[in-house]
Write a protein that holds these residues in place. Structure first.
Motif, PDB file in Angstrom:
ATOM      1  N   LYS A  79       6.459   6.277   2.572  1.00  9.31           N
ATOM      2  CA  LYS A  79       7.383   5.527   3.274  1.00  9.31           C
ATOM      3  C   LYS A  79       7.338   4.703   4.272  1.00  9.31           C
ATOM      4  CE  LYS A  79      10.893   8.267   0.828  1.00  9.31           C
ATOM      5  NZ  LYS A  79      12.079   9.003   0.837  1.00  9.31           N
ATOM      6  N   ASN A  80       6.126   5.186   5.291  1.00  3.28           N
ATOM      7  CA  ASN A  80       5.835   4.642   6.432  1.00  3.28           C
ATOM      8  C   ASN A  80       4.843   3.266   6.382  1.00  3.28           C
ATOM      9  OD1 ASN A  80       7.903   5.567   8.353  1.00  3.28           O
ATOM     10  ND2 ASN A  80       6.897   7.489   8.355  1.00  3.28           N
ATOM     11  N   ARG A  81       4.329   3.362   5.082  1.00  3.41           N
ATOM     12  CA  ARG A  81       3.238   2.245   4.858  1.00  3.41           C
ATOM     13  C   ARG A  81       3.924   0.973   4.981  1.00  3.41           C
ATOM     14  NH1 ARG A  81       0.468   1.667  -0.897  1.00  3.41           N
ATOM     15  NH2 ARG A  81       2.537   0.449  -1.432  1.00  3.41           N
ATOM     16  N   GLY A  82       3.458   0.013   5.940  1.00  2.00           N
ATOM     17  CA  GLY A  82       3.843  -1.063   6.227  1.00  2.00           C
ATOM     18  C   GLY A  82       3.591  -2.222   5.651  1.00  2.00           C
ATOM     19  N   CYS A  83       2.127  -2.293   5.045  1.00  2.00           N
ATOM     20  CA  CYS A  83       1.697  -3.656   4.441  1.00  2.00           C
ATOM     21  C   CYS A  83       1.814  -3.406   2.782  1.00  2.00           C
ATOM     22  CB  CYS A  83       0.250  -3.645   4.806  1.00  2.00           C
ATOM     23  SG  CYS A  83      -0.108  -4.216   6.434  1.00  2.00           S
ATOM     24  N   GLY A  84       2.221  -4.699   2.318  1.00  2.00           N
ATOM     25  CA  GLY A  84       2.202  -4.871   0.877  1.00  2.00           C
ATOM     26  C   GLY A  84       0.663  -4.754   0.398  1.00  2.00           C
ATOM     27  N   GLN A  85       0.670  -4.126  -0.854  1.00  2.00           N
ATOM     28  CA  GLN A  85      -0.771  -3.636  -1.500  1.00  2.00           C
ATOM     29  C   GLN A  85      -0.700  -4.510  -2.879  1.00  2.00           C
ATOM     30  OE1 GLN A  85      -3.164  -2.345   0.180  1.00  2.00           O
ATOM     31  NE2 GLN A  85      -2.029  -1.687   1.873  1.00  2.00           N
ATOM     32  N   PRO A  86      -0.908  -5.852  -3.099  1.00  2.00           N
ATOM     33  CA  PRO A  86      -0.809  -6.513  -4.018  1.00  2.00           C
ATOM     34  C   PRO A  86      -2.029  -6.272  -4.868  1.00  2.00           C
ATOM     35  CG  PRO A  86      -1.081  -8.162  -2.256  1.00  2.00           C
ATOM     36  CD  PRO A  86      -0.585  -6.841  -1.937  1.00  2.00           C
ATOM     37  N   ASN A  87      -3.203  -6.048  -4.187  1.00  2.00           N
ATOM     38  CA  ASN A  87      -4.571  -5.898  -4.884  1.00  2.00           C
ATOM     39  C   ASN A  87      -4.706  -4.437  -5.273  1.00  2.00           C
ATOM     40  OD1 ASN A  87      -5.153  -8.512  -4.645  1.00  2.00           O
ATOM     41  ND2 ASN A  87      -5.768  -7.977  -2.298  1.00  2.00           N
TER      42      ASN A  87
END
Length: 275
Positions: A79-87
């Motif tokens: 839940k504290n992951r801040g960056c999107g991970q589209p790849n």
């Protein structure tokens, strides 16, 4: 991870920092709760690795596969992951694994109660154990969905905090123990990312090693590509391919004609099992 991402909106959110199993044999000895007959062989990597906020595209990973770096750390969840991970998908994992990359899964779980800042998920004394268990279940589900199989290591990211704050430190250790115990129930190896001045130190110097991680990724930004010469704790701790060292941050580099800003890591530890 930590303040080195604050200059570019970090990997997740900005936290304030308050204040400035792991026995001889390390990675093996600390995993005593493993059922030996059911565990896949550990997959390890020794060499240069890098981590960056958002997993690069397949094209970038192909261009960067020059032989200089052999492993990349990726943020699988939390839940504290801040960056999107589209790849970051199962097909991406399959593709880069076939290129020859080794992957280091990071999970940005709940953070210490004595940190300041608006973290989406924080540990408390009352919830530390249950939260550690539920976060570990989520970490395994996320890693598994990406094609990272049982036997893989998952590294819990713990940002700096005041480890002299006894109640805060105890809550963190309770959370970490519950997280690691559940990982092992699910047949995933327990790793941990933290700082030599605080969060990693709390693990390495804990008097009670029960259910603490067997693999330690320490942040010490001394620009020294080593997992041994600057190791700040006992030489018998976290041996047998159980260490990672984040030694340089915000390094703008070009490989294969493509430029990224990354953090550099010296690696001698377990990675994800894919393929």
């Amino acid at each position: 991870m930590a303040g080195h991402r604050q200059s570019k909106k970090r990997r997740y959110i900005t936290w304030g920092v308050a204040g400035a199993a792991v026995v001889a044999g390390a990675g093996v000895a600390a995993q005593t709760s493993m059922a030996a007959t059911s565990w896949p062989a550990q997959k390890t990597y020794t060499g240069r690795a890098f981590d960056t906020c958002t997993a690069p595209s397949e094209s970038t990973m192909q261009h960067w596969h020059t032989g200089y770096y052999g492993a990349a750390a990726v943020y699988v969840g939390g839940k504290n992951r801040g960056c999107g991970q589209p790849n970051l998908t199962s097909s991406w994992v399959s593709y880069v694994s076939h290129l020859g990359w080794k992957l280091i899964p990071i999970y940005v779980g709940a953070q210490p109660p004595c940190q300041t800042g608006s973290n989406p998920e924080k540990i408390s004394t009352s919830t530390a154990s249950s939260l550690g268990t539920s976060d570990a279940k989520d970490a395994v589900a996320k890693a598994s969905a990406l094609g990272m199989k049982a036997g893989s290591a998952i590294y819990l990211d713990m940002e700096p905090y005041d480890i002299t704050n006894t109640s805060c430190n105890n809550a963190v250790l309770t959370y970490v123990r519950a997280f690691d115990k559940e990982l092992r129930v699910k047949t995933y190896r327990a790793g941990y990312y933290g700082f030599t001045s605080s969060s990693a130190k709390a693990i390495a110097t804990a008097s009670n090693k029960t259910d603490l991680p067997g693999n330690l990724w320490y942040a010490l930004w001394d620009k020294t590509n080593t997992t041994t010469k600057d190791w700040p704790w006992g030489a018998t701790q976290f041996t047998q391919h159980s260490r990672g060292h984040q030694y340089m941050v915000n390094s703008k580099e070009t490989h294969g004609g493509v430029t990224l800003t990354i953090d550099r890591d010296a690696w001698d530890g377990p990675v994800a099992i894919t393929g």
